[in-house]
Design an enzyme around this catalytic site. Structure first.
Site, PDB file in Angstrom:
ATOM      1  N   GLU A 110       0.824  -1.204   0.000  1.00 50.38           N
ATOM      2  CA  GLU A 110       0.000   0.000   0.000  1.00 50.38           C
ATOM      3  C   GLU A 110       0.863   1.263   0.000  1.00 50.38           C
ATOM      4  O   GLU A 110       0.504   2.263  -0.632  1.00 50.38           O
ATOM      5  CB  GLU A 110      -0.955  -0.027   1.184  1.00 50.38           C
ATOM      6  N   GLU A 130      -3.897  -9.708   3.431  1.00 43.68           N
ATOM      7  CA  GLU A 130      -4.669  -9.493   4.657  1.00 43.68           C
ATOM      8  C   GLU A 130      -5.785 -10.519   4.889  1.00 43.68           C
ATOM      9  O   GLU A 130      -5.993 -10.964   6.030  1.00 43.68           O
ATOM     10  CB  GLU A 130      -5.253  -8.074   4.666  1.00 43.68           C
TER      11      GLU A 130
END
Length: 257
Positions: A110, A130
């Site tokens: 990210e 995740e």
């Protein structure tokens, strides 16, 4: 040198190295806050025009959120500017390059996605894993990745958590260049040097227009919109210096103002 980072200024370029190699450069709240302060300084310093962010060692750019720290029951708060001081920095005005020298997972990916360019070594691996640990990529991964590579390509990564090598990242479109292992930072500096040949005011204007044009429903509306940085450019010294240097057949002496 900070507690969790190393910073180096070379001319107009700031290099920020995440320095937690023992944790594969994973970030906990204090490291995120430290990087946030660094990029606050970068934005405020008129002598800094381009930044490069990378990770210490050759194993990892950043493994993302420090899950070991989180599992120990420590606070889960994040710095206001997000992972690496970048994923939540919505009004960033200067170019940032990610030099990915190993794994960029979760929050690490990210961070890279929030940069303007990604230069990856051949051993780089990218993923949003995740869901495999009961989480979701909520620091921009679920929003930025589909915008950068298209919905179906993004969902192929998001819904599987699979690891994508650097070469595939280049094919998908989120990596700008793949270089041999150990050369990501050198290549990123080469890109930064190309940016330094451009007016910093022009680069700031370009970043704002590219970013904010997505706020408009049509191309026509985006092109007719009023962008504050465009007016800044038109009243800048660089706006005069560029054409003058071209006419005089010399390199421009950019002032960045």
């Amino acid at each position: 040198m900070g507690e969790f980072t190393i910073t180096e200024q070379d001319g107009h370029v700031l290099t920020v190295t995440i320095n937690r190699p023992e944790r594969m450069n994973a970030l906990h709240p204090m490291a995120n806050a430290e990087m946030g302060a660094i990029f606050d300084m970068f934005e405020a310093n008129p002598d800094l025009w381009v930044a490069i962010v990378t990770g210490a060692g050759d194993r990892a750019f950043s493994a993302g959120n420090d899950l070991v720290y989180q599992a120990e029951g420590n606070p889960k708060w994040y710095a206001p500017m997000g992972f690496g001081g970048l994923t939540g920095r919505w009004n960033r005005t200067k170019p940032v390059i990610a030099a990915v020298n190993g794994v960029a997972m979760g929050g690490g990916f990210e961070i890279a996605l929030s940069c303007d360019l990604i230069i990856a070594s051949e051993n780089a691996r990218f993923a949003l894993p995740e869901p495999k640990v009961g989480l979701a990529a909520l620091a921009g991964g679920l929003q930025r990745l589909p915008r950068q590579i298209g919905l179906k390509n993004a969902m192929g990564m998001i819904l599987t958590g699979r690891h994508v090598p650097a070469a595939e990242g280049k094919e998908l479109g989120f990596v700008n260049e793949v270089v041999p292992q150990g050369e990501a930072l050198t290549a990123a500096r080469r890109w930064a040097d190309m940016m330094l040949e451009c007016s910093p005011v022009s680069l700031r204007t370009s970043l704002e227009v590219v970013r904010d044009n997505f706020n408009y429903p049509s191309l026509e509306d985006a092109m007719k919109a009023d962008y504050p940085s465009v007016q800044t450019l038109r009243h800048s010294e660089d706006f005069i210096e560029g054409p003058k240097a071209f006419a005089e057949k010399r390199k421009p002496n950019w002032k960045g103002k």
